[in-house]
Design a protein around this motif. Structure first.
Motif, PDB file in Angstrom:
ATOM      1  N   PRO A  31       0.851  -1.180   0.000  1.00 46.83           N
ATOM      2  CA  PRO A  31       0.000   0.000   0.000  1.00 46.83           C
ATOM      3  C   PRO A  31       0.888   1.231   0.000  1.00 46.83           C
ATOM      4  CG  PRO A  31       0.239  -0.781   2.235  1.00 46.83           C
ATOM      5  CD  PRO A  31       1.054  -1.718   1.352  1.00 46.83           C
ATOM      6  N   SER A  32       0.305   2.402  -0.156  1.00 45.56           N
ATOM      7  CA  SER A  32       1.092   3.623  -0.005  1.00 45.56           C
ATOM      8  C   SER A  32       1.637   3.649   1.430  1.00 45.56           C
ATOM      9  CB  SER A  32       0.224   4.844  -0.286  1.00 45.56           C
ATOM     10  OG  SER A  32      -0.975   4.799   0.462  1.00 45.56           O
ATOM     11  N   ALA A  33       2.881   4.139   1.578  1.00 45.83           N
ATOM     12  CA  ALA A  33       3.587   4.033   2.866  1.00 45.83           C
ATOM     13  C   ALA A  33       3.264   5.209   3.783  1.00 45.83           C
ATOM     14  CB  ALA A  33       5.089   3.931   2.618  1.00 45.83           C
ATOM     15  N   ILE A  59      -1.535  11.613   4.411  1.00 50.62           N
ATOM     16  CA  ILE A  59      -1.043  11.980   3.080  1.00 50.62           C
ATOM     17  C   ILE A  59      -0.040  10.928   2.572  1.00 50.62           C
ATOM     18  CG2 ILE A  59       0.114  13.790   1.752  1.00 50.62           C
ATOM     19  CD1 ILE A  59      -0.604  15.707   4.124  1.00 50.62           C
ATOM     20  N   SER A  60      -0.186  10.542   1.309  1.00 51.95           N
ATOM     21  CA  SER A  60       0.719   9.546   0.728  1.00 51.95           C
ATOM     22  C   SER A  60       2.114  10.133   0.554  1.00 51.95           C
ATOM     23  CB  SER A  60       0.184   9.085  -0.627  1.00 51.95           C
ATOM     24  OG  SER A  60      -1.085   8.500  -0.479  1.00 51.95           O
ATOM     25  N   PRO A  61       3.151   9.293   0.682  1.00 56.94           N
ATOM     26  CA  PRO A  61       4.529   9.781   0.599  1.00 56.94           C
ATOM     27  C   PRO A  61       5.057   9.818  -0.830  1.00 56.94           C
ATOM     28  CG  PRO A  61       4.512   7.490   1.271  1.00 56.94           C
ATOM     29  CD  PRO A  61       3.082   7.864   1.017  1.00 56.94           C
ATOM     30  N   ILE A  79       0.837  10.950  -7.664  1.00 54.46           N
ATOM     31  CA  ILE A  79      -0.438  10.436  -7.141  1.00 54.46           C
ATOM     32  C   ILE A  79      -0.548   8.954  -7.485  1.00 54.46           C
ATOM     33  CG2 ILE A  79      -1.780  12.586  -7.104  1.00 54.46           C
ATOM     34  CD1 ILE A  79      -2.997  11.664  -9.781  1.00 54.46           C
ATOM     35  N   GLU A  80      -1.396   8.250  -6.724  1.00 53.53           N
ATOM     36  CA  GLU A  80      -1.479   6.800  -6.842  1.00 53.53           C
ATOM     37  C   GLU A  80      -2.017   6.366  -8.206  1.00 53.53           C
ATOM     38  OE1 GLU A  80      -2.848   8.717  -4.677  1.00 53.53           O
ATOM     39  OE2 GLU A  80      -2.270   8.140  -2.645  1.00 53.53           O
ATOM     40  N   SER A  81      -1.771   5.083  -8.505  1.00 54.67           N
ATOM     41  CA  SER A  81      -2.176   4.516  -9.788  1.00 54.67           C
ATOM     42  C   SER A  81      -3.689   4.586 -10.003  1.00 54.67           C
ATOM     43  CB  SER A  81      -1.743   3.044  -9.840  1.00 54.67           C
ATOM     44  OG  SER A  81      -2.344   2.314  -8.789  1.00 54.67           O
ATOM     45  N   LEU A  83     -12.792  10.523   3.698  1.00 52.74           N
ATOM     46  CA  LEU A  83     -11.693  11.340   4.238  1.00 52.74           C
ATOM     47  C   LEU A  83     -10.379  10.575   4.120  1.00 52.74           C
ATOM     48  CD1 LEU A  83     -10.927  14.034   5.587  1.00 52.74           C
ATOM     49  CD2 LEU A  83     -10.964  12.815   7.761  1.00 52.74           C
ATOM     50  N   HIS A  84      -9.463  11.136   3.367  1.00 51.45           N
ATOM     51  CA  HIS A  84      -8.241  10.431   3.015  1.00 51.45           C
ATOM     52  C   HIS A  84      -7.238  11.501   2.636  1.00 51.45           C
ATOM     53  CE1 HIS A  84      -7.477   6.113   1.687  1.00 51.45           C
ATOM     54  NE2 HIS A  84      -6.294   6.672   1.712  1.00 51.45           N
ATOM     55  N   TYR A  85      -5.979  11.151   2.583  1.00 51.68           N
ATOM     56  CA  TYR A  85      -4.973  12.112   2.113  1.00 51.68           C
ATOM     57  C   TYR A  85      -5.058  13.428   2.885  1.00 51.68           C
ATOM     58  CZ  TYR A  85      -6.062   9.009  -1.776  1.00 51.68           C
ATOM     59  OH  TYR A  85      -6.356   7.929  -2.534  1.00 51.68           O
TER      60      TYR A  85
HETATM   61 MG    MG Z   1      -3.089   4.695   0.110  1.00 51.76          MG
END
Ligand code: MG
Ligand code: TXA
Length: 342
Positions: free
Chosen positions: A149-151, A157-159, A186-188, A235-237
């Protein structure tokens, strides 16, 4: 649990160059059930051996992620797909040919051997072949799938740099690989190919138009991706600051309202508004859609470093990658996915 590793926790690789020794070390860490900070072209991942239930459990513990949020399995090449997916439709092959290695995740019916911990108990599995050269070398030498997953801690917030991973999860990671800043930021794009119609569950740099062009695929956005993709909750990032999304014409008014209420505000936008109070920091999003995607998470982090109470964000208008940027901004503001025509 005993630490299965020789190295000190949070050990950092020497530099952005893909060092052969670092790759070998990463593979050792994976084989012993450890966690690596894995650079990809989208965001940094928190990687573990996707075939090792203990290692996968460590990912969930490190992130504080609920167990029903499935993980993406990263592969070195399309040839490995049969070990993970029990059906590979023609369209999956066409999309993979066009976009792998790259920022596209395919959801396919899972093979029976895939761990429940990886799929969150779903009958499908998420697969992606990343293009970052360091990730590719690790995947090649490891030979298996890397669940990553994103770390970032759950909902944060994604790294997009190794330092981001170290600050957020450094103690939980056995080896951090430094692959430099992520090129895409940004993620895939996630496309679900397990149902009757292809559906995008998460927008990204690969747009529906691009998929239509290469695979003649009529792909729309999922009506409610939260039903199909548990990680896409609203709610994310999210930075510490409250994020408010405002059309550019209303920025001045919002700045004035924040000042009147004694709130520390900053503005995230492609351009500065004409009259700008000196005490209001401007966080430049960048001009082109690709630049905006690349900068987005660093700017959200900057809002936290500046100790802002309110981040006034002007969502970009671009229909392509801009859609993915708007989606992340809406989630950072707790508003859910971006509206779309589909
Ligand atoms: Mg993620
Ligand atoms: O760019 C990326 O995709 C990054 C890099 C590290 O590869 N990874 C990433 O992973 O963003 P993560 O875990 O932060 O997001 C994966 C998303 C989650 O929203 C999850 O719910 C969804 O993929 N997902 C995973 N397996 C799924 C499945 N079988 N069905 C539907 N959604 C799935």
């Amino acid at each position: 649990m005993n630490d299965p590793l020789d190295g000190a926790p949070g050990e950092v690789s020497p530099g952005p160059q893909a060092q052969g020794q670092e790759v070998r070390k990463a593979v050792q860490v994976l084989r012993r059930g450890g966690l690596i900070g894995l650079p990809t072209e989208t965001v940094y991942g928190l990687g573990a051996d996707a075939g090792n239930a203990h290692a996968v459990a460590r990912i969930f513990a490190a992130k504080g992620r609920p167990p029903d949020h499935p993980l993406i399995v990263h592969l070195h090449d399309f040839g490995q797909i049969g070990a993970w997916a029990r059906q590979v439709p023609r369209v999956a092959r066409e999309l993979a040919e066009a976009f792998w290695p790259g920022p596209l995740t395919l959801i396919l019916p899972r093979a029976p051997t895939v761990l429940d911990a990886v799929t969150g108990g779903l009958d499908t599995v998420a697969l992606r072949v990343p293009s970052h050269p360091l990730a590719r070398r690790v995947l090649e030498q490891f030979g298996g799938g890397i669940a990553a997953p994103s770390a970032n801690p759950h909902k944060k917030i994604s790294p997009t740099t190794m330092q981001d991973v170290r600050e957020a999860l450094g103690d939980a990671v056995d080896l951090l690989l430094d692959g430099g800043p992520c090129a895409l930021g940004i993620e895939s794009t996630i496309v679900d190919l397990s149902g009757a119609r292809a559906r995008i569950l998460r927008p990204g740099s690969i747009t529906p138009e691009a998929m239509q062009q290469v695979a003649g695929l009529d792909v729309g956005y999922a009506v409610d991706p939260t039903l199909r993709s548990p990680g896409s909750m609203s709610l994310h990032y999210a930075p510490q600051a409250r994020v408010v999304l405002i059309p550019v014409a209303q920025v001045q008014q919002e700045i004035d309202a924040c000042i009147a209420r004694g709130l520390r505000a900053g503005v995230l936008s492609a351009r500065r508004v004409p009259t700008w109070p000196a005490q209001i920091p401007w966080l430049a999003l960048g001009e082109s859609p690709a630049e905006q995607a690349q900068h987005l998470y660093q700017r959200l982090r900057e809002a936290d470093r500046l100790g802002l109470d309110v981040l006034i964000a002007v969502p970009p208008g671009d229909p392509g990658i801009g859609h993915a940027v708007r989606d992340r901004l809406r989630r950072a503001a707790g508003l859910g996915e971006a509206p779309h025509q589909a």
